[in-house]
Design a protein around this motif. Structure first.
Motif, PDB file in Angstrom:
ATOM      1  N   PRO A  77      16.388  -9.549  19.299  1.00 20.47           N
ATOM      2  CA  PRO A  77      16.123  -8.030  19.287  1.00 20.47           C
ATOM      3  C   PRO A  77      17.384  -7.532  18.409  1.00 20.47           C
ATOM      4  CG  PRO A  77      17.200  -8.856  21.309  1.00 20.47           C
ATOM      5  CD  PRO A  77      16.803 -10.079  20.642  1.00 20.47           C
ATOM      6  N   SER A  78      17.286  -6.169  17.920  1.00 28.44           N
ATOM      7  CA  SER A  78      18.070  -5.635  17.047  1.00 28.44           C
ATOM      8  C   SER A  78      19.281  -5.447  17.933  1.00 28.44           C
ATOM      9  CB  SER A  78      17.703  -4.354  16.553  1.00 28.44           C
ATOM     10  OG  SER A  78      18.631  -3.761  15.620  1.00 28.44           O
ATOM     11  N   PRO A  79      20.606  -5.793  17.379  1.00 29.50           N
ATOM     12  CA  PRO A  79      21.874  -5.265  17.874  1.00 29.50           C
ATOM     13  C   PRO A  79      22.367  -3.928  17.647  1.00 29.50           C
ATOM     14  CG  PRO A  79      22.298  -6.762  16.010  1.00 29.50           C
ATOM     15  CD  PRO A  79      20.758  -6.428  16.203  1.00 29.50           C
ATOM     16  N   CYS A  80      21.314  -3.361  16.719  1.00 33.37           N
ATOM     17  CA  CYS A  80      21.911  -1.863  16.120  1.00 33.37           C
ATOM     18  C   CYS A  80      21.664  -0.623  17.030  1.00 33.37           C
ATOM     19  CB  CYS A  80      21.219  -1.593  14.750  1.00 33.37           C
ATOM     20  SG  CYS A  80      21.577  -3.032  13.596  1.00 33.37           S
ATOM     21  N   GLY A  81      22.361   0.215  16.655  1.00 37.39           N
ATOM     22  CA  GLY A  81      21.834   1.703  17.468  1.00 37.39           C
ATOM     23  C   GLY A  81      20.851   2.293  17.025  1.00 37.39           C
ATOM     24  N   SER A  82      20.745   3.499  17.384  1.00 35.21           N
ATOM     25  CA  SER A  82      19.490   4.445  16.819  1.00 35.21           C
ATOM     26  C   SER A  82      19.879   4.897  15.519  1.00 35.21           C
ATOM     27  CB  SER A  82      19.383   5.565  17.881  1.00 35.21           C
ATOM     28  OG  SER A  82      20.481   6.207  17.972  1.00 35.21           O
ATOM     29  N   ALA A  84      19.540   3.250  12.811  1.00 35.45           N
ATOM     30  CA  ALA A  84      20.269   2.190  12.054  1.00 35.45           C
ATOM     31  C   ALA A  84      19.485   0.951  11.655  1.00 35.45           C
ATOM     32  CB  ALA A  84      21.484   1.715  12.876  1.00 35.45           C
ATOM     33  N   ARG A  85      19.687   0.392  10.501  1.00 35.75           N
ATOM     34  CA  ARG A  85      18.815  -0.547  10.208  1.00 35.75           C
ATOM     35  C   ARG A  85      19.682  -1.939  10.129  1.00 35.75           C
ATOM     36  NH1 ARG A  85      18.584   1.175   5.471  1.00 35.75           N
ATOM     37  NH2 ARG A  85      16.497   2.397   5.530  1.00 35.75           N
ATOM     38  N   CYS A  86      18.813  -3.082  10.440  1.00 32.63           N
ATOM     39  CA  CYS A  86      19.314  -4.368  10.797  1.00 32.63           C
ATOM     40  C   CYS A  86      19.143  -5.370   9.572  1.00 32.63           C
ATOM     41  CB  CYS A  86      18.900  -4.933  12.308  1.00 32.63           C
ATOM     42  SG  CYS A  86      19.741  -6.658  12.384  1.00 32.63           S
ATOM     43  N   CYS A  95      24.475  -4.320  10.521  1.00 30.87           N
ATOM     44  CA  CYS A  95      23.733  -2.966  10.898  1.00 30.87           C
ATOM     45  C   CYS A  95      24.391  -1.878   9.887  1.00 30.87           C
ATOM     46  CB  CYS A  95      24.180  -2.540  12.341  1.00 30.87           C
ATOM     47  SG  CYS A  95      23.395  -3.390  13.492  1.00 30.87           S
ATOM     48  N   GLN A  96      23.468  -1.008   9.286  1.00 31.44           N
ATOM     49  CA  GLN A  96      23.793   0.147   8.421  1.00 31.44           C
ATOM     50  C   GLN A  96      23.045   1.037   8.735  1.00 31.44           C
ATOM     51  OE1 GLN A  96      22.947  -1.456   4.635  1.00 31.44           O
ATOM     52  NE2 GLN A  96      25.297  -1.830   4.204  1.00 31.44           N
ATOM     53  N   CYS A  97      23.539   2.544   8.812  1.00 34.10           N
ATOM     54  CA  CYS A  97      22.840   3.765   9.105  1.00 34.10           C
ATOM     55  C   CYS A  97      21.913   3.969   7.943  1.00 34.10           C
ATOM     56  CB  CYS A  97      23.814   4.717   9.340  1.00 34.10           C
ATOM     57  SG  CYS A  97      24.910   4.961  10.870  1.00 34.10           S
ATOM     58  N   PRO A 105      26.847   2.216  13.174  1.00 28.65           N
ATOM     59  CA  PRO A 105      25.659   1.933  13.092  1.00 28.65           C
ATOM     60  C   PRO A 105      25.305   0.924  14.588  1.00 28.65           C
ATOM     61  CG  PRO A 105      26.767   0.624  11.533  1.00 28.65           C
ATOM     62  CD  PRO A 105      27.762   1.683  11.983  1.00 28.65           C
ATOM     63  N   TYR A 106      26.327   0.346  15.065  1.00 32.32           N
ATOM     64  CA  TYR A 106      26.106  -0.576  16.282  1.00 32.32           C
ATOM     65  C   TYR A 106      26.137   0.204  17.717  1.00 32.32           C
ATOM     66  CZ  TYR A 106      27.475  -4.243  13.044  1.00 32.32           C
ATOM     67  OH  TYR A 106      27.407  -5.164  11.999  1.00 32.32           O
ATOM     68  N   VAL A 107      26.070   1.682  17.619  1.00 34.15           N
ATOM     69  CA  VAL A 107      26.275   2.480  18.606  1.00 34.15           C
ATOM     70  C   VAL A 107      24.952   3.551  18.428  1.00 34.15           C
ATOM     71  CG1 VAL A 107      27.484   4.405  20.087  1.00 34.15           C
ATOM     72  CG2 VAL A 107      28.624   2.338  19.213  1.00 34.15           C
ATOM     73  N   ALA A 108      25.216   4.510  17.500  1.00 31.35           N
ATOM     74  CA  ALA A 108      24.369   5.363  17.078  1.00 31.35           C
ATOM     75  C   ALA A 108      24.650   6.272  15.838  1.00 31.35           C
ATOM     76  CB  ALA A 108      24.008   6.462  18.303  1.00 31.35           C
ATOM     77  N   CYS A 109      23.620   6.326  14.998  1.00 32.64           N
ATOM     78  CA  CYS A 109      23.838   7.177  13.618  1.00 32.64           C
ATOM     79  C   CYS A 109      23.161   8.700  13.823  1.00 32.64           C
ATOM     80  CB  CYS A 109      23.102   6.417  12.480  1.00 32.64           C
ATOM     81  SG  CYS A 109      23.896   4.787  12.201  1.00 32.64           S
ATOM     82  N   ARG A 110      23.854   9.702  13.193  1.00 35.16           N
ATOM     83  CA  ARG A 110      23.213  10.883  13.453  1.00 35.16           C
ATOM     84  C   ARG A 110      23.251  11.565  12.165  1.00 35.16           C
ATOM     85  NH1 ARG A 110      27.390  14.355  12.970  1.00 35.16           N
ATOM     86  NH2 ARG A 110      29.272  13.422  13.405  1.00 35.16           N
ATOM     87  N   PRO A 111      22.411  12.578  11.860  1.00 39.97           N
ATOM     88  CA  PRO A 111      22.711  13.544  10.651  1.00 39.97           C
ATOM     89  C   PRO A 111      23.763  14.274  10.279  1.00 39.97           C
ATOM     90  CG  PRO A 111      21.108  14.545  11.981  1.00 39.97           C
ATOM     91  CD  PRO A 111      21.368  13.289  12.808  1.00 39.97           C
TER      92      PRO A 111
END
Length: 294
Positions: A77-82, A84-86, A95-97, A105-111
């Protein structure tokens, strides 16, 4: 009013933001003989005990022969946050936003922003970005300044007129005036009528369709965001955008300044032109004597 959520971090860690609602992301995700659990808003499928395979498709009983060498996918499963792309790099996950999003990116990305308050007071939130609202707003010989996210046009020094249209140089006096002019310099401010001298004081008034009091006259709105969500900024006035928009047997509702046409209940068709009731066909009666069996 605001939706229940815009991004996953607005919800509990066991829920995900789906269509602006905090919902369980599990239903319909896992294959047969697999169970679903939620970690950090992400649905994770695992095979039932004694089963192996792809839990997202189907699991099957573990074979008696030695299993083949396991291929490890660090992104499943992806270790990335919302948001974000693995990607896999050297059998490790990275992980990258996604584009135009920021954060860990490992917690959450936002605009960059969702509302004006997310930006500095000199910027406005447009299309999830903090931008300068001034370009192209003011007329010739006028400059723009932003106060609390709202752009304000002001005539250059020595100019008068409507700064949203055009400013012109003040007319030169024909002959010097020795008497004290209470209206010089002009105390009325932008968006105001030319001042009038009444007695020993200067009378100021806002231009038609402007609100406020001199020297703070301004239009009711410049952009939609200046109006309530059920109104749109039309000709610098907060107005209902619905009248005359929808067709016959349709009604209009406004969501976030945008008018939406919907057919009345029980009607179908193009709500922007005309809606109609669906026709029902009655079966023709059967004549047992045609053709004649005699």
């Amino acid at each position: 009013c605001k939706p229940e959520c815009s991004i996953n971090p607005d919800c509990a860690t066991t829920l995900a933001c789906i269509n602006n609602k905090c919902k369980d992301p599990c239903p319909g995700v896992c294959g047969s003989h697999a169970k679903c659990s939620v970690q950090n808003h992400q649905a994770i499928c695992t095979c039932d005990p004694g089963y192996v395979g792809d839990p997202f498709t189907a699991c099957y009983p573990r074979p008696t022969q030695p299993p083949p060498t396991e291929t490890i996918d660090p992104c499943n499963p992806s270790p990335c946050g919302s948001n974000a792309r693995c990607t896999e790099r050297g059998r490790a996950a990275s992980c990258q936003c996604i584009p135009d999003y920021f954060g860990d990116p490992y917690v959450a990305c936002r605009p960059e922003c969702v509302i004006n308050a997310d930006c500095p007071t000199t910027k406005q939130c447009r299309n999830l970005h903090c931008v300068d609202p001034c370009p192209g707003l003011c007329g010739p010989n006028a400059y723009c300044q932003v106060a609390n996210h709202i752009p304000i046009c002001v005539c250059n020094q020595g100019y008068i007129g409507d700064p949203f249209v055009a400013c012109r140089k003040k007319p030169l006096p024909i002959e010097p005036v020795e008497a004290v002019d209470p209206c010089e310099p002009n105390p009325c401010g932008p968006n105001s009528n030319p001042p009038r001298v009444i007695g020993e004081r200067c009378q100021c008034s806002c231009l038609p369709e402007m609100i406020g009091n001199p020297p703070n006259c301004r239009p009711e709105c410049v952009i939609n965001a200046d109006c309530p969500t059920d109104k749109a900024c039309i000709n610098r006035k907060c107005q209902d955008p619905c009248p005359g928009l929808c067709g016959i047997n349709a009604y209009c509702r406004v969501r976030n300044h945008v008018p939406i046409c919907v057919c009345n209940q029980g009607y179908i068709g193009d709500p922007f032109s005309s809606c109609y009731r669906p026709t029902t066909t009655t079966p023709r009666p059967v004549d047992p004597c045609r053709p004649s069996p005699c």
